[in-house]
Design a protein around this motif. Structure first.
Motif, PDB file in Angstrom:
ATOM      1  N   LYS B 275     -21.941  -1.002  29.197  1.00 37.95           N
ATOM      2  CA  LYS B 275     -21.123  -2.095  29.729  1.00 37.95           C
ATOM      3  C   LYS B 275     -19.642  -1.689  29.714  1.00 37.95           C
ATOM      4  N   SER B 278     -18.928   0.849  32.389  1.00 38.99           N
ATOM      5  CA  SER B 278     -18.910   0.236  33.712  1.00 38.99           C
ATOM      6  C   SER B 278     -17.548  -0.393  34.006  1.00 38.99           C
ATOM      7  N   ALA B 325     -23.550  -1.242  35.527  1.00 39.99           N
ATOM      8  CA  ALA B 325     -23.567  -2.711  35.526  1.00 39.99           C
ATOM      9  C   ALA B 325     -24.988  -3.229  35.739  1.00 39.99           C
ATOM     10  N   HIS B 326     -25.698  -2.610  36.672  1.00 37.25           N
ATOM     11  CA  HIS B 326     -27.071  -3.038  36.968  1.00 37.25           C
ATOM     12  C   HIS B 326     -27.971  -2.806  35.750  1.00 37.25           C
ATOM     13  N   VAL B 328     -27.147  -2.632  32.601  1.00 39.72           N
ATOM     14  CA  VAL B 328     -26.808  -3.571  31.519  1.00 39.72           C
ATOM     15  C   VAL B 328     -27.371  -4.949  31.845  1.00 39.72           C
ATOM     16  N   ARG B 329     -27.219  -5.352  33.089  1.00 39.09           N
ATOM     17  CA  ARG B 329     -27.692  -6.678  33.507  1.00 39.09           C
ATOM     18  C   ARG B 329     -29.203  -6.802  33.367  1.00 39.09           C
ATOM     19  N   GLU B 330     -29.886  -5.703  33.681  1.00 40.57           N
ATOM     20  CA  GLU B 330     -31.347  -5.731  33.593  1.00 40.57           C
ATOM     21  C   GLU B 330     -31.832  -5.408  32.183  1.00 40.57           C
ATOM     22  N   GLY B 331     -30.912  -5.073  31.290  1.00 43.24           N
ATOM     23  CA  GLY B 331     -31.295  -4.724  29.919  1.00 43.24           C
ATOM     24  C   GLY B 331     -32.076  -3.420  29.846  1.00 43.24           C
TER      25      GLY B 331
END
Lengths: 232, 417
Positions: B275, B278, B325-326, B328-331
């Motif tokens: 994160k 990013s 970013a993707h 992190v967002r998706e874990g």
């Protein structure tokens, strides 16, 4: 000499300001995108996990130790020296014993083979060593006064220090962390199956397990029960 | 309560205990027969004689460096990329000790080791590159040259290497079992960390500042008065990405070093670092745009070097920004790790672009490294990796150290808890 004339400089600065403003404006949605993790565990699962984390049954299974299925524990002290002992379940199962026969300093022990013996009432029950190696120290105080009451089996109740050259290979055969806890839950289930109705108030009824459960379960053949759990 | 425990002196010599990891020389040698060691051995077999050749016959015989192109692959890869990728040490030290984000502590010590070895091998690379390597201490002890940016670089590398050694000292002392000295070293560590962060911010940017002296030699798309800032910001990205990559490899290769209960939530740490990377990449992209706008060189984007600049910006900066970013967002820690590898490559591409591709871009004589330069660079990297493995296998870098249970039992006297 400056390569820019005045109007060019103004236009360059204007573009720079635009880029700075664009950065600030775009950063907001970008941060919202990054900061919102899509994957969140369902509430029920989270609650169940938290509850499971608190359940250690009645036998302490510290997460920083390795466990052998024969109810011995091992802790890596640094380098390849390992402190070894019997676990909380073994202590509570057998209770007070009259002696613990430990190997001598310098003796060799092997993983899954006899490490030491518990002696009580003219009976002796072997326990298995969790690692291979050479014994470099023995806890004579624990061996000499093996009364378990008040003794921390994972602290001053340790039994051996073993120099284990094959530590990496040994630890792969041992249980630790959540796996050790699941194993202990299975052990508890096996214990429940052996419980007799006249055992009194024990943990099935909300009480704590008594020390020397095996002798309470079957005074004549407690050693057989112990052997079944200690895999000897 | 302490109790003295009788124990026997174990007949293991110090070298066997500390160097051979308790194994006999024969057992130890047998553990060395691995595919990795085979490849590393081949590299050393070819590389070490090449380095010896360079020292015996000079730079002219071993390299394609000239008066027009005095800086080549060794400076671009071993020094500039090496320093950037060693930034994990200061980035993590700052994160844990200054920002107080203690959850990143488990990856701090490996990051500091990566930084220490990174800088050490930067100096080795520099020694190979210098015409008169024996004069490397001159800026520090004999001829300062305070008007040169080189003065800044030399002092920073010298001081920061010392600081990193102090930061890593506790691990060495734990390995040696010198717990009294270790306590003193730990106190020094806090001061060293603060000093190290200051030094890093200065000298990462100083490497960028070196190129401010060659405005006509560096392609306008890469040249900018903001170069020191670009180098500093991108070193943060390099540090974060390198820690992600290094922790991924370490936990795979040295899994047996991590004891029970010492298992850290590496995925959570990776996502946190991803994160941060990013956000810094996003900012860096806009700063680079400012650099282009400031020079007013938009039209150069249509040239062939301009296309290459766009590849660097879009593939190695903007793409990883959104991939991080993707992830992190998706874990997805795996996704973040893959992106970190791409970013590390991107940092190397950037440093090589600044020092080689875009440097002397308009000169008639273009520099292409000789095979001996390439082999030397690979050899230095291989020795760096072997050293990292040697240290991690012996010192408590990934595993926890417990003072009360140290390694003293081998000496016979032992106090049990």
């Amino acid at each position: 000499m400056m390569p820019h004339d005045l109007p060019t400089m103004y236009s360059a600065k204007a573009v720079e300001y635009l880029i700075a403003v664009a950065f600030l404006l775009l950063f907001i949605p970008f941060w919202r995108f990054v900061d919102r993790e899509r994957v969140t565990a369902p509430v029920a699962v989270t609650t169940a996990r938290r509850w499971l984390g608190q359940v250690v049954d009645w036998f302490a299974v510290p997460s920083d130790l390795y466990f052998h299925p024969g109810h011995a524990w091992a802790r890596v002290d640094g380098g390849d020296v390992v402190t070894v002992g019997m676990d909380d379940f073994a202590q509570k199962l057998v209770g007070g014993v009259s002696a613990i026969a430990l190997p001598e300093v310098g003796a060799r022990v092997r993983q899954g083979e006899r490490g030491w013996s518990l002696v009580y009432d003219s009976k002796s029950v072997d326990m298995l060593s969790p690692v291979d190696g050479t014994v470099v120290a023995v806890n004579e105080q624990a061996a000499g006064s093996p009364r378990p009451s008040g003794r921390d089996v994972y602290g001053d109740g340790w039994l051996l220090k073993v120099k284990a050259p094959r530590l990496a290979a040994n630890t792969k055969q041992l249980l630790s962390g959540p796996v050790a806890k699941r194993w202990m839950e299975g052990v508890c289930d096996a214990l429940r199956a052996r419980m007799s109705p006249d055992l009194g108030l024990v943990y099935q009824d909300g009480g704590l397990p008594v020390e020397g459960m095996a002798r309470d379960l079957d005074p004549a053949n407690w050693d057989e029960i112990a052997r079944a759990f200690f895999l000897t | 309560m302490n109790e003295t425990v009788p124990s026997a002196r174990v007949a293991l010599s110090w070298p066997r205990e500390k160097l051979l990891m308790g194994l006999s020389p024969r057992e130890y040698l047998s553990t060395l027969v691995t595919p990795f060691n085979f490849v590393a051995g081949l590299i050393l077999l070819v590389g070490l004689p090449v380095i010896a050749y360079r020292f015996a016959f000079g730079l002219g015989a071993a390299t394609n460096l000239t008066q027009v192109n005095p800086w080549g692959l060794w400076i671009g890869l071993d020094v500039l990329s090496g320093v950037a990728l060693a930034a994990g040490g200061y980035v993590l030290a700052c994160t844990v000790h200054i920002f107080g984000l203690k959850q990143y502590y488990p990856v701090l010590r490996p990051a500091i080791l990566t930084g220490l070895l990174g800088y050490f091998f930067v100096v080795i690379g520099l020694m190979v590159d210098l015409g008169r390597p024996w004069r490397i201490p001159y800026p520090v002890i004999y001829s300062y040259g305070v008007t040169s940016v080189m003065f800044l670089v030399a002092w920073h590398v010298f001081l920061y290497l010392t600081v990193q050694f102090v930061e890593f000292c506790p691990a060495v002392l734990e390995w040696l079992g010198w717990s009294q000295v270790r306590r003193w070293a730990l106190k020094l560590t806090i001061a060293a960390t603060a000093f190290g962060v200051i030094l890093s911010t200065l000298h990462q940017s100083a490497l960028g500042a070196l190129f401010l002296m060659a405005p006509t030699k560096l392609h306008p798309l890469w040249y900018s008065p903001f170069l020191p800032i670009f180098f500093f910001i991108s070193s943060i990205i390099a540090g974060l990405s390198m820690v992600i990559v290094e922790s991924m490899l370490s936990h795979k290769i040295f899994h047996d070093q991590v004891g029970p209960g010492e298992d850290v939530d590496l995925d959570a740490i990776t996502l946190g670092l991803g994160k941060a990377a990013s956000v810094v990449l996003f900012t860096y992209f806009f700063l680079k745009l400012l650099g282009v706008a400031d020079g007013g060189h938009w039209h150069l984007l249509t040239t062939s070097l301009g296309h290459w600049f766009l590849v660097e910006m879009l593939v190695f900066v903007l793409l990883p920004t959104f991939l991080f970013a993707h992830g992190v967002r998706e874990g997805s820690a795996t996704f973040v790790r893959g992106t970190a590898v791409l970013t590390v490559v991107g940092i190397v591409v950037n440093r090589l672009n600044v020092s080689l591709v875009a440097f002397n871009w308009n000169a008639a004589e273009r520099y292409i490294p000789s095979w001996m330069e390439i082999v030397t660079s690979i050899t230095i990297i291989a020795i760096g990796l072997l050293t990292f493995r040697w240290v991690v296998n012996r010192m408590p870098v990934l595993r926890e150290y417990r003072e009360d249970q140290g390694v003293r039992e081998f000496t016979g006297e032992r106090r049990a808890r």
